[in-house]
Design an enzyme around this catalytic site. Structure first.
Site, PDB file in Angstrom:
ATOM      1  N   GLU A   1      -7.872  -7.773  -3.357  1.00  4.99           N
ATOM      2  CA  GLU A   1      -6.716  -7.739  -2.458  1.00  4.99           C
ATOM      3  C   GLU A   1      -7.075  -8.238  -1.070  1.00  4.99           C
ATOM      4  OE1 GLU A   1      -3.535  -4.366  -0.796  1.00  4.99           O
ATOM      5  OE2 GLU A   1      -5.326  -3.750  -1.896  1.00  4.99           O
TER       6      GLU A   1
ATOM      7  N   GLU B   1       4.577   0.076  -2.516  1.00  2.05           N
ATOM      8  CA  GLU B   1       3.508   0.654  -1.703  1.00  2.05           C
ATOM      9  C   GLU B   1       3.965   0.716  -0.250  1.00  2.05           C
ATOM     10  OE1 GLU B   1      -1.313   0.223  -1.885  1.00  2.05           O
ATOM     11  OE2 GLU B   1      -0.218  -1.378  -0.885  1.00  2.05           O
TER      12      GLU B   1
END
Length: 279
Positions: free
Chosen positions: A155, A256
């Site tokens: 990520e 998220e």
């Protein structure tokens, strides 16, 4: 909004945090979601007691929620994220000790996507040496994940909120993906495309989607500014998720984002109830 072809899941480490960990799966299910993801829940324990793992497994299965994404240990999030970049010694060993435990736990629940945060630069240590260690640790994680037929996710964070993380752009994250795959020969590392982080970095999101959708193993979203629910900021998620679908991405999209001062259950008004369950 549209989203009829999108598979959403809820991150239980940023939403429903007003509840104890073991109550969050049932709360997500009550809100209509059947799939969830987690940061490593035990911030001080890369290898928790088996009874704690069993209790969380039971909470997830009893609620009827499927675990579709799990972070490896990286310390306390958000915060001084350690991850795979930790200097040799105790922290690096804690990351490596966590990997087989996390994979075994995820595998027991059908989870095949494991996110390995790169971590922050450590002052006073040669960056090249840190990157060498990170690649070793990520390759170790990729090989372990492969035993579960899973995907290792890499990520990109964002520079304003994580100024000491060296992975703060989509191109740089994909470079790490390529390096891991070249080292292992397994081709099971993929990009975790977090549209909030990329937006905070000022990246052209349509261009990033077109360029990297085929290299993407998981997507996460939050609006910008504020990291709130879609509709609280400036990002057009109907357009962005439509572009992802057109580019061939058909995987999970993790919610998220922060609920703010309201209960998490009230932070999903933007998403019609019938579209929350996996389909």
């Amino acid at each position: 909004m549209g989203f009829t072809d999108t598979r959403f899941n809820v991150n239980l480490s940023i939403l429903f945090t007003e509840l104890p960990l073991l109550e969050r799966p049932a709360a997500a299910r009550a809100a209509g979601f059947t799939a969830v993801e987690l940061w490593w829940p035990w911030v001080d324990a890369p290898v928790p007691e088996r009874s704690e793992l069993a209790a969380l497994r039971t909470a997830l299965t009893d609620a009827g929620t499927r675990l579709v994404g799990l972070n490896f240990y990286a310390g306390r999030l958000p915060g001084p994220d350690r991850g795979a970049l930790s200097i040799p010694g105790e922290e690096s060993e804690r990351f490596r000790a966590n990997v087989p435990v996390a994979v075994e736990f995820g595998r027991s629940l059908g989870c095949t996507a494991f996110n390995a945060l790169y971590g922050n630069r450590v002052e006073g240590v040669d960056p090249a040496a840190q990157d060498e260690l990170a690649l070793e640790n990520l390759a170790f994680a990729a090989r372990t994940v492969a035993e579960a037929n899973g995907t290792l996710l890499i990520e990109a964070l964002n520079a304003p909120e994580s100024p000491h993380c060296p992975i703060v752009s989509a191109p740089r994250a994909v470079e790490i993906v390529d390096a891991v795959n070249a080292t292992t020969g397994l081709a099971n590392a993929a990009f975790l495309m977090d549209l909030y982080h990329l937006s905070m970095n000022g990246e052209d999101l349509p261009s990033a989607i077109e360029t990297y959708a085929a290299r993407t193993g998981h997507v996460q979203i939050a609006d910008n500014p504020g990291r709130g629910a879609p509709g609280t900021g400036d990002l057009d998620f109907v357009d962005l998720l439509g572009r992802l679908k057109k580019a061939g991405y058909d995987g999970w999209v993790g919610l998220e984002y922060k609920a703010g001062d309201r209960p998490s259950a009230s932070a999903f008004a933007w998403l019609p109830h019938p579209l929350r369950a996996a389909h």
